[in-house]
Design a protein around this motif. Structure first.
Motif, PDB file in Angstrom:
ATOM      1  N   ASN A  21      33.555  44.653  64.915  1.00 16.51           N
ATOM      2  CA  ASN A  21      34.380  44.736  63.712  1.00 16.51           C
ATOM      3  C   ASN A  21      35.876  44.849  63.994  1.00 16.51           C
ATOM      4  OD1 ASN A  21      34.262  44.497  60.981  1.00 16.51           O
ATOM      5  ND2 ASN A  21      34.375  46.689  60.596  1.00 16.51           N
ATOM      6  N   LEU A  22      36.272  44.677  65.251  1.00 19.65           N
ATOM      7  CA  LEU A  22      37.700  44.826  65.551  1.00 19.65           C
ATOM      8  C   LEU A  22      38.538  43.727  64.909  1.00 19.65           C
ATOM      9  CD1 LEU A  22      37.800  45.936  69.279  1.00 19.65           C
ATOM     10  CD2 LEU A  22      38.452  47.226  67.269  1.00 19.65           C
ATOM     11  N   CYS A  23      37.960  42.528  64.859  1.00 21.72           N
ATOM     12  CA  CYS A  23      38.721  41.429  64.274  1.00 21.72           C
ATOM     13  C   CYS A  23      38.991  41.704  62.801  1.00 21.72           C
ATOM     14  CB  CYS A  23      37.978  40.117  64.458  1.00 21.72           C
ATOM     15  SG  CYS A  23      36.289  40.157  63.895  1.00 21.72           S
ATOM     16  N   LEU A  64      33.246  30.698  66.166  1.00 21.14           N
ATOM     17  CA  LEU A  64      32.548  31.862  66.714  1.00 21.14           C
ATOM     18  C   LEU A  64      31.770  31.352  67.916  1.00 21.14           C
ATOM     19  CD1 LEU A  64      32.504  34.771  65.889  1.00 21.14           C
ATOM     20  CD2 LEU A  64      30.473  34.354  64.550  1.00 21.14           C
ATOM     21  N   ALA A  77      34.858  36.200  71.426  1.00 18.88           N
ATOM     22  CA  ALA A  77      33.867  35.501  70.619  1.00 18.88           C
ATOM     23  C   ALA A  77      34.551  34.695  69.519  1.00 18.88           C
ATOM     24  CB  ALA A  77      32.902  36.500  69.998  1.00 18.88           C
ATOM     25  N   CYS A 132      29.333  37.455  69.873  1.00 22.65           N
ATOM     26  CA  CYS A 132      29.895  38.539  69.081  1.00 22.65           C
ATOM     27  C   CYS A 132      29.058  39.788  69.209  1.00 22.65           C
ATOM     28  CB  CYS A 132      29.971  38.100  67.626  1.00 22.65           C
ATOM     29  SG  CYS A 132      30.499  39.380  66.508  1.00 22.65           S
ATOM     30  N   ILE A 133      29.735  40.908  69.410  1.00 23.84           N
ATOM     31  CA  ILE A 133      28.997  42.172  69.539  1.00 23.84           C
ATOM     32  C   ILE A 133      29.153  43.026  68.288  1.00 23.84           C
ATOM     33  CG2 ILE A 133      29.034  42.271  72.056  1.00 23.84           C
ATOM     34  CD1 ILE A 133      31.558  44.038  71.767  1.00 23.84           C
ATOM     35  N   SER A 134      29.601  42.401  67.207  1.00 25.59           N
ATOM     36  CA  SER A 134      29.705  43.080  65.918  1.00 25.59           C
ATOM     37  C   SER A 134      30.531  44.358  65.988  1.00 25.59           C
ATOM     38  CB  SER A 134      28.330  43.416  65.357  1.00 25.59           C
ATOM     39  OG  SER A 134      27.470  42.352  65.527  1.00 25.59           O
TER      40      SER A 134
HETATM   41  S1  SF4 Z   1      36.125  41.242  67.344  1.00 28.97           S
HETATM   42 FE1  SF4 Z   1      34.987  40.258  65.727  1.00 28.97          FE
HETATM   43  S2  SF4 Z   1      34.216  38.402  66.652  1.00 28.97           S
HETATM   44 FE2  SF4 Z   1      34.922  39.637  68.329  1.00 28.97          FE
HETATM   45  S3  SF4 Z   1      33.054  40.693  68.940  1.00 28.97           S
HETATM   46 FE3  SF4 Z   1      34.075  42.029  67.482  1.00 28.97          FE
HETATM   47  S4  SF4 Z   1      33.165  41.497  65.523  1.00 28.97           S
HETATM   48 FE4  SF4 Z   1      32.623  39.871  66.937  1.00 28.97          FE
END
Ligand code: SF4
Ligand code: SF4
Lengths: 383, 393, 151
Positions: C66-68, C51, C116, C62-64
């Motif tokens: 949640n896409l990952c 990270l 991130a 990370c911008i939280s």
């Molecule tokens: S995709 Fe995951 S790691 Fe990347 S910014 Fe969003 S929550 Fe953070």
């Protein structure tokens, strides 16, 4: 013990049968056996060393891949197909991506198609190398396997450099490619082809002329063209029986019509012919890679495709020529994010069906040669 | 005490004890050599972790095999299962009794030496057959059946080739055979206007089959019948089979060297001016080179203990080189040197075949044995006897 | 094979023997002595996750979003965050990543809009416990401790 294979029906067991009776002997080959290529179990019925019948018991590696597909989005399922035929992960990925692309009806850019062909052909070589090594090992030659792995390593390095993984590559994405080729991509591929041309001579010197190898493979496990069609056997096994059937030529996909290559065939359909056909296929794959690399067009690598993949309701079937035979993907969409149903036509599974036919009347030592010559990968047989 | 020392039984007794004590070690190092040479043929390195360049691997293997649980299958015939590996090892080791390791070092020189060895190696086959049969496993049974068929059929060409050699030498005693080659001034293999090469080659081929080595390793064909007759064996009993196999290889190579390659004689035994360069110069140079290689290898080791070990090896090699240079000791050991060197070359060839050839199939093996080797060895015998007769008259 | 002289002189077998004999050249050895020399992996290698933090401020990138977690086929990423009342942005509180279930397909990496989350070249991720396989935010940011081997 299922007695479906045991035709002709076994005579009633003699009272107090012991091992030294002259009755037939039933042995379990596998699932823990050095040469059943993973977890295949073959029930062999023997008279002395002569095989009277063989039945495969499969499912030891069953993971329910087709069912998993129904709970994953289209993109999410892509890495799972690599885990079916893990020796030829790129071909699996290609088949799956093409099936979904057919559902979506998108155009794949030329560059992406060419890179796909290059990687799929290198993967074919890598798969054949693994086959050659293990096949020779089954027949008792212990050196080729190391030489083959040495060359296969070069192929895997190309994959690793291109997409970051060696075996379960996940190299392609639906709609094209995820990664642009790396700087030395062209050079690496050409160098690999040159290496293969040179090393093939070494394999031929070790095996092709060797009288023990010829004795062990000529006339073993014969499957003629008519039987191949009856059993649905495809790939090098079919071509070794004299049938000139290769989906790359018959129904060209991903731009295969642009390349000039031959389909190697043989006549007898025995183990030696299959060996020669596969060796020749390596040469032909090198030819394709060379042409594709030289004519690699510039341009985008991904077609017009959104972030969210939601195909219209419908169904699509795509089959490609995987190293082991015809690999088909059948995808049904109900318009949602997940496939409604996905079905794979795995070449190994279908080809394995002919094992009993090929084994009857041969010796135990031939059974391992025949299992090797079908070129199965249990991940694909069991799914 | 005086009586004991002068007793005629003392030297053979000492030699016997030495052989029994040392052979497991020798076999262990033969295994290591096999693994290393195979690795070399296969572009690998082989064992590298235990000791410098894997030099202590045999000890680790032996320890592992001894500590392993000794499993006897519940359906096995216990006594036979116990005795079979012992029988194999016993017969294989007892063949050493008549092997002429050098002109000074041997247990016994009996006048039927070669017959004794052949008889012993035939009984050795019984060990494999019994072991496979008593395991009460189908794979083992198949292995032992194959062993029986193979050993019986290859004994014949082996016997014919041996007879040819004996005929050439005119005696059955092992020392006598070597003496005869000395008198004729040529190694057995090149006698009779090179006609003796036929039985030599046949002996090597049949010997490979007799010892169940690749490409004739059907009784233990790993990819077909798992491990053949010793599928059910583990631990120490498995080690005994291993020992027997390597003892058999050593013995067969030893007979081959004795019959056809002049035993402990140096090459060109009658050419006087080669005496010093071959008997003194070569061993000294060889061991000095080994010492140099060890020193060079030592510098590459990172671990101090390994480094010291390599220097120790270099020291030992230097010591040997020095021993060969001492005129009093040289004649005592040079025979042993030549014998072992020749055996080593043959053992290397055994490994080389294994690294190159695919395995024969059961029926093809029989074909080769009965349709090719036996007629050819018979032919070799006849041709050689005619040649010998012509030479005498 | 057809030539009887060749058959008799075993030419085919000698050819094979010569091939293996040639392979003995020490320069042909391809073995890598793994723990002693670690093989170099390629730049794009998909290994241990990381990270990323801002190189200067050491704040997480990370911008939280949640896409990952949504992209992952195995659903093994859990992103927890709380809304910062001042900046009206989501602040990352914890991030767990179960490496034992991960198949290193790279979909999460591709999904991250700010790069991130990244799969790095580190491939030594063995642990003694199953819990050790579940990486939290600290582990993901600092990376696992490099393995040391004693010979
Ligand atoms: S995709 Fe995951 S790691 Fe990347 S910014 Fe969003 S929550 Fe953070
Ligand atoms: S690499 Fe794949 S499986 Fe692993 S966390 Fe990322 S998306 Fe999930």
């Amino acid at each position: 013990m299922p007695d479906t294979i045991l035709a002709p029906p076994p005579p009633p067991p003699a009272p107090e049968a012991t091992l030294l009776d002259s009755n037939e002997l039933v042995i379990n080959m596998g699932p823990q056996h050095p040469s059943t290529h993973g977890v295949l179990r073959v029930i062999l019925k023997l008279d002395g060393e002569t095989v009277l019948g063989a039945e495969c018991v499969i499912g030891y590696l069953h993971r329910g891949v087709e069912k998993i597909a129904e709970n994953r989005t289209y993109q999410q399922f892509a890495p799972y197909v690599d885990r079916m035929d893990y020796v030829a992960a790129v071909s699996n990925g290609l088949g799956y991506c093409m099936a979904v692309e057919k559902l979506l009806d998108v155009e794949i850019p030329e560059r992406a198609q060419a890179v796909r062909v290059i990687l799929a052909e290198i993967n074919r070589i890598a798969s054949h190398l693994l086959w050659l090594g293990t096949h020779a090992l089954d027949i008792g030659a212990i050196t080729p396997v190391f030489l083959c792995f040495r060359e296969r390593e070069e192929a895997l390095k190309i994959f690793e450099k291109y997409c970051g993984a060696r075996l379960t590559t996940h190299a392609f994405r639906i709609g094209g490619l995820q990664y642009e080729t790396h700087d030395t991509f062209e050079k690496d591929c050409l160098a690999f082809c040159d290496l293969m041309d040179e090393k093939l001579k070494e394999y031929h010197a070790l095996l092709t002329g060797n009288r023990i190898w010829v004795n062990r493979t000529k006339g073993i496990g014969i499957l003629n063209a008519a039987d191949c069609k009856d059993y649905g056997v495809t790939g090098p096994v079919l071509r070794a029986a004299g049938e000139k059937w290769d989906i790359r030529k018959a129904q060209p996909y991903s731009g295969y019509e642009k390349y000039d290559f031959d389909i190697p065939t043989a006549e007898n359909g025995d183990t030696f012919d299959r060996y020669m056909v596969r060796m020749e296929e390596v040469t032909q794959s090198c030819r394709i890679v060379r042409q594709a690399v030289e004519g690699l067009p510039a341009g985008p690598i991904k077609g017009k495709i959104g972030k969210v993949i939601k195909p219209p309701p419908g169904e699509a079937y795509v089959s490609i020529e995987a190293p082991k035979g015809e690999l088909g993907y059948y995808v049904v969409s109900d318009g949602s994010l997940n496939p409604y149903r996905l079905r794979v036509r795995p070449p190994s599974f279908v080809n394995l069906g002919a094992l009993d036919k090929m084994c009857r009347g041969s010796l135990v030592a031939d059974v391992v040669a025949i299992i090797g010559t079908i070129d199965i990968v249990l991940g694909e047989v069991d799914r | 005490m005086e009586e004991l020392l002068s007793s005629p039984y003392l030297p053979p007794l000492v030699a016997t004890l030495l052989i029994i004590a040392l052979f497991p070690l020798v076999a262990g190092y033969m295994v290591l050599a096999e693994r290393k040479v195979l690795a070399d043929l296969q572009v690998r390195l082989g064992p590298m972790r235990v000791g410098p360049y894997g030099a202590l691997q045999p000890l680790a293997d032996a320890l592992k095999l001894m500590l392993k649980e000794d499993i006897i299958p519940s359906g096995a015939d216990k006594w036979v299962f116990w005795m079979a590996p012992v029988l194999s090892t016993f017969t294989a080791l007892s063949a050493f009794a008549v092997l002429p390791l050098s002109d000074k070092f041997y247990v016994a020189d009996v006048n039927i030496g070669i017959l004794f060895i052949l008889a012993m190696s035939s009984i050795g086959a019984l060990g494999l057959i019994l072991g496979g049969w008593s395991s009460n496993s189908k794979y083992s049974l198949m292995g032992s059946l194959r062993a029986a068929a193979q050993m019986v059929s290859y004994e014949v060409p082996l016997g014919f080739a041996t007879v040819t050699g004996i005929m050439c030498a005119g005696t059955l005693s092992m020392q006598g055979i070597i003496q005869a080659q000395y008198e004729r001034g040529v190694w057995g293999a090149f006698d009779n206007y090179l006609l003796m090469l036929i039985p030599t080659v046949l002996f090597i081929i049949a010997g490979t089959a007799e010892t169940n080595r690749a490409p004739f390793d059907l009784p233990e064909a790993e990819s077909e019948i798992v491990a053949g007759f010793h599928t059910e064996y583990s631990g120490f009993r498995f080690a005994l089979y291993f020992l027997a196999e390597y003892a058999a290889i050593f013995v067969i190579s030893g007979i081959c060297v004795t019959l056809f390659f002049g035993g402990w004689l140096r090459p060109f035994p009658n050419v006087g001016f080669l005496e010093t360069p071959l008997n003194v110069g070569l061993p000294v140079v060889l061991f000095a080179a080994i010492a140099l290689a060890c020193i060079k290898g030592a510098t590459r080791q990172i671990i101090t203990g390994f480094k010291l070990g390599m220097f120790g090896l270099a020291g030992a090699a230097l010591l040997l080189a020095a021993l060969f240079a001492v005129p009093v000791i040289n004649p005592l050991i040079v025979g042993l040197f030549w014998f072992l060197a020749k055996v080593a070359v043959l053992v290397y060839m055994f490994i080389w075949y294994r690294g190159t050839f695919p395995r024969f199939r059961y029926d093809q093996l029989m074909d080769v044995g009965w349709k090719w080797l036996i007629p050819m060895s018979l032919g070799g015998l006849i041709v050689n006897s005619i040649a010998q007769m012509l030479a005498r008259s | 094979m057809a030539n009887p002289i060749n058959t008799f002189l075993l030419t085919d077998l000698l050819k094979g023997l010569w091939t293996t004999f040639k392979n003995q050249k020490p320069s042909l050895v391809v073995t890598e002595q793994y723990p002693r020399e670690r093989p170099p992996v390629m730049e794009r290698y998909r290994g241990a996750p990381r990270l990323n933090t801002h190189p200067e401020t050491a704040e997480t990138l990370c911008i939280s979003c949640n896409l990952c977690a949504l992209a992952c086929p195995e659903q093994l990423i859990v992103v927890t965050s709380e809304r910062n009342p001042e900046t009206r942005r989501k602040d990352l509180t914890n991030f767990t990543y179960d490496t034992s279930r991960c198949m290193f397909c790279g979909l999460c990496e591709d999904a991250c809009p700010v790069d991130a989350l990244e799969l790095t070249q580190d491939f030594e991720m063995a642990t003694f416990t199953r819990e050790g396989q579940i990486w939290d935010r600290q582990m993901l940011e600092e990376g696992p401790l490099p393995t040391e081997y004693r010979h």
